[in-house]
Design a protein around this motif. Sequence first.
Motif, PDB file in Angstrom:
ATOM      1  N   LYS B  54      35.291 -11.278  64.769  1.00  0.00           N
ATOM      2  CA  LYS B  54      36.330 -12.296  64.871  1.00  0.00           C
ATOM      3  C   LYS B  54      36.135 -13.140  66.142  1.00  0.00           C
ATOM      4  CE  LYS B  54      41.260 -12.668  65.495  1.00  0.00           C
ATOM      5  NZ  LYS B  54      42.523 -11.970  65.669  1.00  0.00           N
ATOM      6  N   GLN B  55      35.834 -12.477  67.261  1.00  0.00           N
ATOM      7  CA  GLN B  55      35.633 -13.205  68.513  1.00  0.00           C
ATOM      8  C   GLN B  55      34.388 -14.083  68.433  1.00  0.00           C
ATOM      9  OE1 GLN B  55      36.752 -10.085  68.425  1.00  0.00           O
ATOM     10  NE2 GLN B  55      38.632 -10.141  69.641  1.00  0.00           N
ATOM     11  N   MET B  56      33.333 -13.553  67.784  1.00  0.00           N
ATOM     12  CA  MET B  56      32.110 -14.341  67.661  1.00  0.00           C
ATOM     13  C   MET B  56      32.356 -15.607  66.835  1.00  0.00           C
ATOM     14  SD  MET B  56      29.416 -11.204  67.128  1.00  0.00           S
ATOM     15  CE  MET B  56      28.064 -12.211  66.559  1.00  0.00           C
ATOM     16  N   ILE B  57      33.114 -15.441  65.758  1.00  0.00           N
ATOM     17  CA  ILE B  57      33.417 -16.586  64.896  1.00  0.00           C
ATOM     18  C   ILE B  57      34.263 -17.621  65.661  1.00  0.00           C
ATOM     19  CG2 ILE B  57      34.626 -17.312  62.790  1.00  0.00           C
ATOM     20  CD1 ILE B  57      32.221 -15.738  62.049  1.00  0.00           C
ATOM     21  N   THR B  58      35.241 -17.104  66.420  1.00  0.00           N
ATOM     22  CA  THR B  58      36.086 -18.007  67.208  1.00  0.00           C
ATOM     23  C   THR B  58      35.236 -18.846  68.165  1.00  0.00           C
ATOM     24  OG1 THR B  58      37.817 -16.362  67.092  1.00  0.00           O
ATOM     25  CG2 THR B  58      38.112 -18.106  68.703  1.00  0.00           C
ATOM     26  N   LEU B  59      34.260 -18.199  68.797  1.00  0.00           N
ATOM     27  CA  LEU B  59      33.370 -18.891  69.731  1.00  0.00           C
ATOM     28  C   LEU B  59      32.548 -19.952  68.995  1.00  0.00           C
ATOM     29  CD1 LEU B  59      32.460 -18.777  72.722  1.00  0.00           C
ATOM     30  CD2 LEU B  59      30.533 -17.387  71.949  1.00  0.00           C
ATOM     31  N   TYR B  60      32.015 -19.562  67.844  1.00  0.00           N
ATOM     32  CA  TYR B  60      31.206 -20.489  67.021  1.00  0.00           C
ATOM     33  C   TYR B  60      32.026 -21.719  66.640  1.00  0.00           C
ATOM     34  CZ  TYR B  60      29.685 -21.935  62.239  1.00  0.00           C
ATOM     35  OH  TYR B  60      29.371 -22.613  61.096  1.00  0.00           O
ATOM     36  N   PHE B  63      32.764 -23.898  69.644  1.00  0.00           N
ATOM     37  CA  PHE B  63      31.572 -24.632  70.080  1.00  0.00           C
ATOM     38  C   PHE B  63      31.324 -25.854  69.197  1.00  0.00           C
ATOM     39  CE2 PHE B  63      27.040 -25.555  69.712  1.00  0.00           C
ATOM     40  CZ  PHE B  63      26.735 -25.823  71.036  1.00  0.00           C
ATOM     41  N   ILE B  64      31.406 -25.654  67.879  1.00  0.00           N
ATOM     42  CA  ILE B  64      31.151 -26.764  66.949  1.00  0.00           C
ATOM     43  C   ILE B  64      32.193 -27.866  67.123  1.00  0.00           C
ATOM     44  CG2 ILE B  64      31.127 -27.424  64.492  1.00  0.00           C
ATOM     45  CD1 ILE B  64      28.661 -25.875  65.122  1.00  0.00           C
ATOM     46  N   ARG B  65      33.442 -27.439  67.293  1.00  0.00           N
ATOM     47  CA  ARG B  65      34.500 -28.438  67.450  1.00  0.00           C
ATOM     48  C   ARG B  65      34.381 -29.193  68.760  1.00  0.00           C
ATOM     49  NH1 ARG B  65      40.253 -25.691  66.119  1.00  0.00           N
ATOM     50  NH2 ARG B  65      40.474 -26.391  63.975  1.00  0.00           N
ATOM     51  N   GLY B  66      33.831 -28.514  69.779  1.00  0.00           N
ATOM     52  CA  GLY B  66      33.861 -29.067  71.135  1.00  0.00           C
ATOM     53  C   GLY B  66      32.631 -29.879  71.501  1.00  0.00           C
ATOM     54  N   ILE B 101      19.813 -30.564  57.598  1.00  0.00           N
ATOM     55  CA  ILE B 101      20.660 -29.781  56.683  1.00  0.00           C
ATOM     56  C   ILE B 101      21.208 -28.538  57.385  1.00  0.00           C
ATOM     57  CG2 ILE B 101      20.642 -28.431  54.542  1.00  0.00           C
ATOM     58  CD1 ILE B 101      18.744 -30.528  53.380  1.00  0.00           C
ATOM     59  N   ILE B 102      20.363 -27.880  58.184  1.00  0.00           N
ATOM     60  CA  ILE B 102      20.845 -26.685  58.910  1.00  0.00           C
ATOM     61  C   ILE B 102      22.014 -27.071  59.841  1.00  0.00           C
ATOM     62  CG2 ILE B 102      20.249 -24.970  60.685  1.00  0.00           C
ATOM     63  CD1 ILE B 102      17.380 -24.981  59.477  1.00  0.00           C
ATOM     64  N   THR B 103      21.809 -28.132  60.624  1.00  0.00           N
ATOM     65  CA  THR B 103      22.847 -28.538  61.580  1.00  0.00           C
ATOM     66  C   THR B 103      24.164 -28.892  60.868  1.00  0.00           C
ATOM     67  OG1 THR B 103      21.088 -29.565  62.869  1.00  0.00           O
ATOM     68  CG2 THR B 103      23.359 -30.089  63.498  1.00  0.00           C
ATOM     69  N   TYR B 104      24.055 -29.700  59.825  1.00  0.00           N
ATOM     70  CA  TYR B 104      25.271 -30.150  59.145  1.00  0.00           C
ATOM     71  C   TYR B 104      25.960 -29.007  58.408  1.00  0.00           C
ATOM     72  CZ  TYR B 104      24.387 -34.913  60.501  1.00  0.00           C
ATOM     73  OH  TYR B 104      24.221 -36.042  61.245  1.00  0.00           O
ATOM     74  N   SER B 105      25.150 -28.055  57.912  1.00  0.00           N
ATOM     75  CA  SER B 105      25.763 -26.891  57.257  1.00  0.00           C
ATOM     76  C   SER B 105      26.550 -26.062  58.270  1.00  0.00           C
ATOM     77  CB  SER B 105      24.692 -26.005  56.621  1.00  0.00           C
ATOM     78  OG  SER B 105      23.940 -26.735  55.702  1.00  0.00           O
ATOM     79  N   LEU B 106      25.932 -25.850  59.444  1.00  0.00           N
ATOM     80  CA  LEU B 106      26.630 -25.072  60.478  1.00  0.00           C
ATOM     81  C   LEU B 106      27.901 -25.782  60.921  1.00  0.00           C
ATOM     82  CD1 LEU B 106      23.602 -23.887  62.661  1.00  0.00           C
ATOM     83  CD2 LEU B 106      25.129 -22.442  61.281  1.00  0.00           C
ATOM     84  N   ALA B 110      31.885 -24.349  60.172  1.00  0.00           N
ATOM     85  CA  ALA B 110      32.933 -24.060  61.152  1.00  0.00           C
ATOM     86  C   ALA B 110      34.237 -24.738  60.744  1.00  0.00           C
ATOM     87  CB  ALA B 110      32.501 -24.538  62.529  1.00  0.00           C
ATOM     88  N   ILE B 111      34.096 -25.988  60.290  1.00  0.00           N
ATOM     89  CA  ILE B 111      35.303 -26.734  59.925  1.00  0.00           C
ATOM     90  C   ILE B 111      35.928 -26.152  58.656  1.00  0.00           C
ATOM     91  CG2 ILE B 111      36.104 -28.997  59.150  1.00  0.00           C
ATOM     92  CD1 ILE B 111      33.739 -29.958  61.199  1.00  0.00           C
ATOM     93  N   PHE B 112      35.088 -25.846  57.671  1.00  0.00           N
ATOM     94  CA  PHE B 112      35.587 -25.256  56.424  1.00  0.00           C
ATOM     95  C   PHE B 112      36.246 -23.892  56.677  1.00  0.00           C
ATOM     96  CE2 PHE B 112      32.291 -27.783  53.758  1.00  0.00           C
ATOM     97  CZ  PHE B 112      33.160 -28.850  53.697  1.00  0.00           C
TER      98      PHE B 112
END
Lengths: 250, 234
Positions: B54-60, B63-66, B101-106, B110-112
């Motif tokens: 859960k913490q790892m996902i929160t960080l991910y 990061f993507i949002r920021g 594609i890798i970047t946009y998928s990641l 995060a947003i999804f």
Amino acid sequence: MIDIKELRKSFGHNEVLKGINIKVDKGEIISILGPSGSGKTTLLRCLNYLESPDGGTVTIGDISINSGKVNKKEIISLRKKSAMVFQSYNLFQHKTALQNVMEGLLVVQKRNAKESKEIALEVLQKVGLKNKIDSYPSQLSGGQQQRVGIARALALNPDVILFDEPTSALDPELVGEVLEVIAKIAKEGKTMIIVTHEMNFAREISDRIIFMDNGVVVEEGTPKNIFVEQKEERTRQFLKRMTPELDYSI
Amino acid sequence: MGKVFDPALIIEFIPTLTKYLGITLEILIYSTILGILIGIVAAIPKLFHIPILKQMITLYISFIRGTPILIQLFLVYYGLPAVLMLWNIDITRMDALYFVIITYSLSNGAIFAEIFRSAISAINYGQTEAAYSIGMTRFQNFYRIIFPQAIRIAFPNISNSIIGSLKDTSLAFTIGVMDMMGRGETLIASTAHALEVYISLAIVYYIVVVILEKVFKISERYLNRYQPNGTATI
């Protein structure tokens, strides 16, 4: 058929059920009365394992669960013995009335679509909603939604139906239609446990009334025992508050 | 700068550019599908409160949002080969399209994940209790009761972010991908009619967005059929 032994449940430091013992025979209609916070709803939810009791045994039919060492399979087989009617109906919002009733038949009892539909139509007829089968919950009144909720429970043909304050969320003018349906089912010999604040209804319909207060069963007996010849002061106090007209009729 | 403005070129450039619309849509479709899969997987630890994950996902997610997507693209483009080099895997010759594609998928993932999580939490717990009370399993409850409703709640947000994502694909040319934007840049280099090219690009992107919006609107109406104000057309 239902045997509840020494049932205990706490939320944090608040002990809600302090060792409840109740036996219910097949076909019996039991009403549980008591002030808010007395543990009636929690007791009902423990029977369905929507709350896990901290101590005691719940037996419905041939399924018996000791609290503590329970696995998921046991819980599901206990739940299949009963069906619950909720205060806030809890219908599946994305399904029509018919689909709500069919859901358990299809998914839990693994019946085919044709058979499920036949059963569902039959119970929806019984609760007087034959003309609303294709309506979504958002298109139904509270009373109609609760009748779908009753149909959903009834369709599964459980050993016992648990009613958790089925009319408490309803507008006063809609209470009657729901009570009427419950009374109709009661006449068919279904075992029922009803938590309610409808005193007159409980008095008329029940074979036995259980009065709970503060996590214990204070008194139980026939409607006459409880409403007229009550032995406990707490019962008398409660009834006096709930049914002021009783003062005049005596 | 450039030559005299010639409006006729705007129309003339459009067919040249739309030949590369396929690449743009390819990036969008793959990154949306992969993003949805990543989003579902990433939403689970947060919904079920699984420690560490859960913490790892929160960080991910944070990061993507920021960080800007352009920087994420460069980080993946330059960073991923460097990291894989540590295990002697050489991907420096891999097509730049894959990095996009890798970047946009990641980024979509995060947003999804956040969209899915909030949609699922928005469904009242009573329905889950009702499902359990009739003897349904956790899994049955999820895919028969919760998921279909969560999709409806999540849908407007998902369609917004797909449209945003389409526009973001226009950054892929920065690492040399020949999508519609990339073709536009080469067209500017060869004709020196920058303004005309950008107007043509704007028109094509705009038309695609309008079509997408239309499709989303129709789908949304279908998903909303059981809502009080949804038109009941099944």
